[in-house]
Design an enzyme around this catalytic site. Structure first.
Site, PDB file in Angstrom:
ATOM      1  N   LYS A 224      52.904  -8.129  22.649  1.00 52.03           N
ATOM      2  CA  LYS A 224      53.968  -9.135  22.772  1.00 52.03           C
ATOM      3  C   LYS A 224      54.277  -9.796  21.436  1.00 52.03           C
ATOM      4  O   LYS A 224      53.546  -9.677  20.464  1.00 52.03           O
ATOM      5  CB  LYS A 224      53.578 -10.191  23.819  1.00 52.03           C
ATOM      6  CG  LYS A 224      53.766  -9.663  25.242  1.00 52.03           C
ATOM      7  CD  LYS A 224      53.535 -10.729  26.281  1.00 52.03           C
ATOM      8  CE  LYS A 224      53.702 -10.123  27.684  1.00 52.03           C
ATOM      9  NZ  LYS A 224      53.328 -11.080  28.746  1.00 52.03           N
ATOM     10  N   ARG A 258      45.762  -7.184  31.001  1.00 51.82           N
ATOM     11  CA  ARG A 258      46.891  -6.259  31.231  1.00 51.82           C
ATOM     12  C   ARG A 258      47.330  -5.676  29.898  1.00 51.82           C
ATOM     13  O   ARG A 258      47.750  -6.412  29.017  1.00 51.82           O
ATOM     14  CB  ARG A 258      48.034  -7.039  31.897  1.00 51.82           C
ATOM     15  CG  ARG A 258      49.276  -6.222  32.223  1.00 51.82           C
ATOM     16  CD  ARG A 258      50.334  -7.126  32.871  1.00 51.82           C
ATOM     17  NE  ARG A 258      51.549  -6.401  33.179  1.00 51.82           N
ATOM     18  CZ  ARG A 258      52.524  -6.167  32.306  1.00 51.82           C
ATOM     19  NH1 ARG A 258      52.435  -6.605  31.064  1.00 51.82           N
ATOM     20  NH2 ARG A 258      53.606  -5.502  32.676  1.00 51.82           N
TER      21      ARG A 258
HETATM   22  C1  YH5 Z   1      52.208 -10.828  32.070  1.00 54.27           C
HETATM   23  O1  YH5 Z   1      51.948 -11.387  30.997  1.00 54.27           O
HETATM   24  N1  YH5 Z   1      54.187  -9.369  31.366  1.00 54.27           N
HETATM   25  S1  YH5 Z   1      56.302  -7.640  31.541  1.00 54.27           S
HETATM   26  C2  YH5 Z   1      57.518  -8.115  25.712  1.00 54.27           C
HETATM   27  C3  YH5 Z   1      56.873  -7.308  24.800  1.00 54.27           C
HETATM   28  C4  YH5 Z   1      55.796  -6.514  25.193  1.00 54.27           C
HETATM   29  C5  YH5 Z   1      55.395  -6.523  26.509  1.00 54.27           C
HETATM   30  C6  YH5 Z   1      57.380  -6.237  22.784  1.00 54.27           C
HETATM   31  N2  YH5 Z   1      54.557  -8.524  33.393  1.00 54.27           N
HETATM   32  C7  YH5 Z   1      53.273  -9.894  32.232  1.00 54.27           C
HETATM   33  O2  YH5 Z   1      54.635  -6.725  29.203  1.00 54.27           O
HETATM   34  N3  YH5 Z   1      52.751  -9.659  34.561  1.00 54.27           N
HETATM   35  C8  YH5 Z   1      54.957  -8.558  32.108  1.00 54.27           C
HETATM   36  O3  YH5 Z   1      57.298  -7.388  23.519  1.00 54.27           O
HETATM   37  C9  YH5 Z   1      53.499  -9.345  33.481  1.00 54.27           C
HETATM   38  N4  YH5 Z   1      51.496 -11.121  33.190  1.00 54.27           N
HETATM   39  C10 YH5 Z   1      51.762 -10.545  34.410  1.00 54.27           C
HETATM   40  N5  YH5 Z   1      50.997 -10.885  35.451  1.00 54.27           N
HETATM   41  C11 YH5 Z   1      56.471  -8.081  29.820  1.00 54.27           C
HETATM   42  C12 YH5 Z   1      55.634  -7.306  28.863  1.00 54.27           C
HETATM   43  C13 YH5 Z   1      56.069  -7.304  27.437  1.00 54.27           C
HETATM   44  C14 YH5 Z   1      57.118  -8.098  27.030  1.00 54.27           C
END
Ligand code: YH5
Length: 278
Positions: A224, A258
């Protein structure tokens, strides 16, 4: 102390060591390999690999919730996720988590074999809480300020830790009032969801305060922006930063981590725990 156990349909999940949840995106842009394999085979192959690498949960999401993302309609989301859940349910021995905010998707996913409901809106959409209760599955309640499209515009808190904690306690209480068992609730501060870097850092440093609510805590920060802001790296180069965060989360006793990079995280967490536990 007896480890806590969640009942995920026919499978049990216990939190002796942190559980690694592998991320499986089934948004159209996540399957751009020029069409050599069909989407279902590719999803199955990715999931098999994550299970072999040590993931105990596969989190399937058909709606992008990245900052700025547009919502998708229920029909599209169902088309994307349900065939994948069915296939994984029949082919793999793993807990399948559905990352959704929609009541209809919760119900259909449970019918297709999902074992956990992961909702970035903490079951606040119309009908979602009631749909989740009817499945009997565990739920992960996440905090978000605002909505994905605009949440990073100007995140604002008086006291981020207290506000996130109050929200999560309130949602857990509402779930229990509607018949979801206390033992089936997981909470998540929602790294990156309507938070500046300073907010994310505060939440991470005060994870123990969120854990004091008494529920297992999920940490999701893999790749993230907070990692990008700290390291100055683009999304494809955030593995080392993500591993540092995951090892710290494991030492802080996060229940579920996660991640995108399961094999690397499993090893990093093993080493961190072997060298930190007394
Ligand atoms: C979470 O924290 N996050 S979807 C932006 C990014 C990289 C990854 C490049 N679902 C979570 O993974 N569910 C998502 O920047 C989630 N906790 C829970 N429980 C977003 C994601 C992501 C967003």
């Amino acid at each position: 102390m007896k480890p806590r156990t969640l009942q995920c349909a026919d499978k049990q999940l216990s939190f002796k060591a942190p559980v690694i949840m592998g991320i499986l995106n089934v948004t159209p842009d996540s399957f751009s390999d020029g069409g050599r394999y069909n989407k279902l085979d590719k999803a199955l192959w990715q999931a098999e690999q994550m299970v072999a690498d040590g993931a105990q949960i596969i989190d399937i999401g058909g709606e992008s919730t990245r900052p700025g993302a547009q919502p998708v309609n229920e029909e599209q989301e169902l088309e994307r996720v349900i065939p994948v859940i069915e296939k994984l349910h029949h082919q793999l021995d793993v807990i399948i988590s559905i990352d959704t905010t929609k009541a209809g998707v919760i119900t259909a996913a449970a019918g297709a074999g999902a074992g956990l409901i992961n909702d970035v809106m903490a079951l606040q959409s119309v009908g979602a809480l009631s749909a989740a209760r009817q499945t009997g599955l565990p739920v992960c309640l996440m905090h978000m300020q605002g909505e994905p499209r605009t949440m990073q515009t100007s995140p604002d808190y008086r006291d981020v830790v207290e506000e996130v904690k109050t929200f999560l306690k309130h949602r857990a209480d509402q779930c229990m009032a509607q018949g979801i068992a206390r033992e089936q609730i997981i909470i998540d501060p929602g790294f990156g969801f309507g938070k500046t870097l300073a907010h994310n850092i505060s939440l991470f440093k005060n994870l123990d305060s969120i854990q004091s609510l008494g529920y297992p805590v999920l940490v999701g920060a893999s790749r993230k922006n907070m990692i990008g802001q700290i390291t100055g790296k683009e999304v494809d180069s955030r593995l080392a930063g993500s591993l540092a965060l995951a090892t710290l989360a494991s030492v802080k006793k996060a229940a579920i981590i996660r991640v995108h990079d399961v094999a690397e995280t499993v090893d990093a967490v093993k080493v961190a725990l072997a060298l930190s536990e007394k």
